[in-house]
Structures are given as structure tokens and as C-alpha cells.
Design a protein around this motif. Sequence first.
Motif, short mmCIF file in Angstrom:
data_model
loop_
_atom_site.label_atom_id
_atom_site.label_comp_id
_atom_site.label_asym_id
_atom_site.label_seq_id
_atom_site.Cartn_x
_atom_site.Cartn_y
_atom_site.Cartn_z
N MET A 1 44.48 46.69 38.42
CA MET A 1 44.79 45.29 38.73
C MET A 1 45.21 44.50 37.48
N ARG A 2 45.54 45.17 36.41
CA ARG A 2 45.83 44.50 35.14
C ARG A 2 46.89 43.42 35.29
N ARG A 3 48.03 43.77 35.87
CA ARG A 3 49.13 42.80 36.02
C ARG A 3 48.75 41.67 36.97
N ARG A 4 48.12 42.02 38.07
CA ARG A 4 47.70 40.99 39.03
C ARG A 4 46.64 40.06 38.43
N LEU A 5 45.79 40.61 37.59
CA LEU A 5 44.78 39.78 36.95
C LEU A 5 45.43 38.75 36.03
N ASP A 6 46.43 39.19 35.27
CA ASP A 6 47.15 38.26 34.39
C ASP A 6 47.79 37.14 35.20
N ASP A 7 48.44 37.52 36.30
CA ASP A 7 49.11 36.51 37.14
C ASP A 7 48.09 35.54 37.73
N ALA A 8 46.93 36.10 38.14
CA ALA A 8 45.89 35.25 38.75
C ALA A 8 45.32 34.27 37.74
N GLU B 1 47.85 31.48 37.32
CA GLU B 1 47.89 30.65 38.53
C GLU B 1 46.66 29.77 38.64
N ALA C 1 42.32 35.58 45.90
CA ALA C 1 43.49 36.22 45.31
C ALA C 1 43.45 37.75 45.45
N PHE C 2 42.23 38.30 45.48
CA PHE C 2 42.09 39.76 45.56
C PHE C 2 41.39 40.17 46.87
N ASP D 1 42.36 41.68 49.31
CA ASP D 1 42.69 43.01 49.82
C ASP D 1 41.75 44.09 49.27
#
Length: 455
Positions: A370-377, A380, A400-401, A403
Motif C-alpha cells: 500500500m506504499r503508493r496509496r498511503l502516500d496519496d492518502a 489527501e 480510504a482503505f 477494501d
Amino acid sequence: MRGSATMHPVLRVPELQGLEKNIYETLVRRGGNGLSQAKIIQLLELAPSSQSSVSRALAKLGAAGLVEKSGTTRNASFGLTAEAKWFAVPGHLRPQVKYDPDRFRSYDPGVAPWLDPASHALMSESVGKGSLELDPSTYTREIAERFLIEMSWASSALEGNTYSLPETEALIKYAEVAGGKSEIEVQMILNHKQAIGWVIDNIATVEIAPETVMRLHAMLMRTLVRQNNLGAVRRDPVSVTTSSYVPSSDHTELSMGLSELCWKASIAKDPFEASFALLAGIAYLQPFIDGNKRTGRLLSNIPLLKAGLPPISFIGVGRAAYGIGMTTWYELADTSYLGKAIAEGYAITAPSYLVATTTKRVPRSVEIRMRRRLDDAVAEYLSGAVDSPDLMPSDFARDAFRDLEGEDLDVIVQSFADVIASINELNCVAYGVTPDLVEKYRRVRPGGGPTHVGP
């Protein structure tokens, strides 16, 4: 079960020199019975004028707990104290002390613990009230490897192994066998490596049960005892070197004692007490044909690791103090000296494990995925929190997570909350966030805002 937790008088004997040593040895040869000061001077063939020197030496021996005075000043006699007299006789010549099953039957970890209060306090203070809890499932390779090497060396050294710590590290990491060492010493260390590694790998699921004890013994004693004795409660008698203690040779009694010890240690609420009970209990029970103390040493780490506490590597545990502690426990039912030896060793190493974990951390697999998604989160959330100051990081992350499920979700929510709580204008670059955004967020939430991560 407990006496004074001060240094046992016998541990002071090697430090004796000159007149004090000569007086002590004279009393030992006389069976520890009382002698007048004049008789001591006569036996040592000293001049009458040496009376004041003898008086000072006797006073020092008294302060050390080795000699006691009886009678009036003029008719006073000096003899060995009960502790000194007991150990002045070789173990095989002391009165036999047979196995007492009541030590396990009457043991209540909550009401009558084996670990004395002073030793327990020292172990607790070594980790501190606000110390970081260790999670063995996320030990870095360096920390786990360090514990494995240190305990393999220290536990083996307590068995008389002559490998040094650097030699042990070379053997474990690079399979380099030191010159002039026996095959038994090599095998002992490699067996420790396997058994300690197994405990670390299985700490989340391993239970304090007879089966666990048997598995540890099998790994620790591989090729060192006959195969039919690996992990098997013995049916033959054993003796304890340098002690008058006679363990039970009844297979049923040994099996019952092992079950009772494991059960009581497993329900102990205090991890230090549970750890010490396993260490002392296995050594006293002697359930196996050999390797009992080393099995107890490794077993004693399980309650600590499960509680998120630093392990006992046994570095810093003095061999002489450890031996005296075991003997007083075997023969006199006194655990205080053993507890003191263990606690003092733990106080040396525990803080360094805590320091190591504050500087090293291993990522969970979900954090990598989830590295990239964590950065985006993170970006945001910081943007949104500027306009919605009441938005909690945990609520945002769970949405946000959403899923993710179970432990993966909990891990990523905690990781997200940790990032938000510690982010600043310098470290924000690691998450692809600009310093300007962080500055705006900090103006709205100077303290970083709430970071509650509960459900």
C-alpha cells in the motif's frame, strides 16, 4: 521460598586475601566450629602482638557474612555462619536434599511468587514504565540476530562452552568453526541457534505447555543425547553436579510436575514471575536426562517476548552467582540469590534492546503493498483536514482503505496515524508531501490533531 537478596557470602570467598583468607581456611579445616581468637592466633602461628590485626580481620569476615561471633568478649568464639558452613563442604558430602513435589503443588504465582520483590523491581525498572513495547513479529533482522547470537553464546558459556562471543557470531552467521574447539561445543551453539530461531518465528502462537518444553529440549540437545531421550521425560535417575540435591526418578511424578509448572506459569499475570518460574522450575524438576537448565533458560524468554518485553540473553549473568543461586534453590528452597543473579543480568541487557527497537523497524507486507496509496492518502488527508479540523486520521484511513480487512486494515490504519502524528516540514518529503501543505496543516492543528486508532 525467599531469603535476603544480598550477595551470598560464599561469593565473597574468592576475594579474600592475606590474613582474612588464612583465618577463613583455618575455620573451614576445623569444620566451621567456633574457635577463640587466641586459638586462631596459635593455629596460624602468629605473634601475640597480632591480636589487633586478627580482630580487624574477623570483623571484616563477619561483615561479609562468613564468620559469626558467639559468647562474651573474653570468652568469645568465632565460627562460620550457617551459609558459609553449608558451602564449605563439597556438594557430594553435604546432607542429601530430595525432590519435594510440594514446591510445585504449593506454588501460587499471584500469592507467593518465586521472584523476590527486589529482583522483580530491578527487572521492571530496567524496561521503564513508558518503554516501547517490542513486537517479535516485527523484529528487524539485526535485533533478532543479536538476541540469537548473544543467548547462544551466554547460555552455552554457562554450560562450560569455551567459545567467545565473536567466535559464536562467526559460527552462527558464517559457519566458521573456531580452531581448537570440540565438536560438542560447536553442536551446542548450533542447537541454540535452531531453538532460539524457532521461538522467535513462532512466538505469536507458541504456548507454555509440556509439548513446547519437549520441543525445545529436542532442538537444544540434538546429537548431544541419545535420540530416544530427545524431548522425552526421563525414566532414569540423574545427579546434579556440585550439589547434594537428588531429583526425582519417578517418570509419572516428573510428568505431573512439568504439567503443573507449565500450567501455573501460563496463568501467571506477571511476565517476569512467569519467566522466572519456568527458569527455576525446569532446573529443579530436571525432567530430562540432560540439558535441563539450558531448556529452562530459553523457555523463560517466552513469557517476556509474548508480553512485548526485552528477552533475557543471559549476558551479564555471573556464572558463580548463577551457580550459587541454583544450589541455594535446590538445597535450601531459597530463590532470592538466583533471582538476584538473573535480574542483574537483565538490567544490563534489557535497556539496549529497547534502544535498538526505537531506531529500527521492519515494514509489514501490507505497508509495502500500500506504499503508493498511503502516500496519496496522507496528502489527501492533510488537504482535507485544513478545512475539516475535526476529521480524525483513523476514521479517514479506515474509509480510504475500506477494501482491506482484518489485521491488514488495522496495520495500515495504525501506520497512517503514526505518519500523521509525526509528519513535519522536513520528513514530509518521504511521503511526497510539500512543506507548505504541512505548514498549513500545523497551523490548524498545532499538536498534530487526534490520532485515535480504535474501532
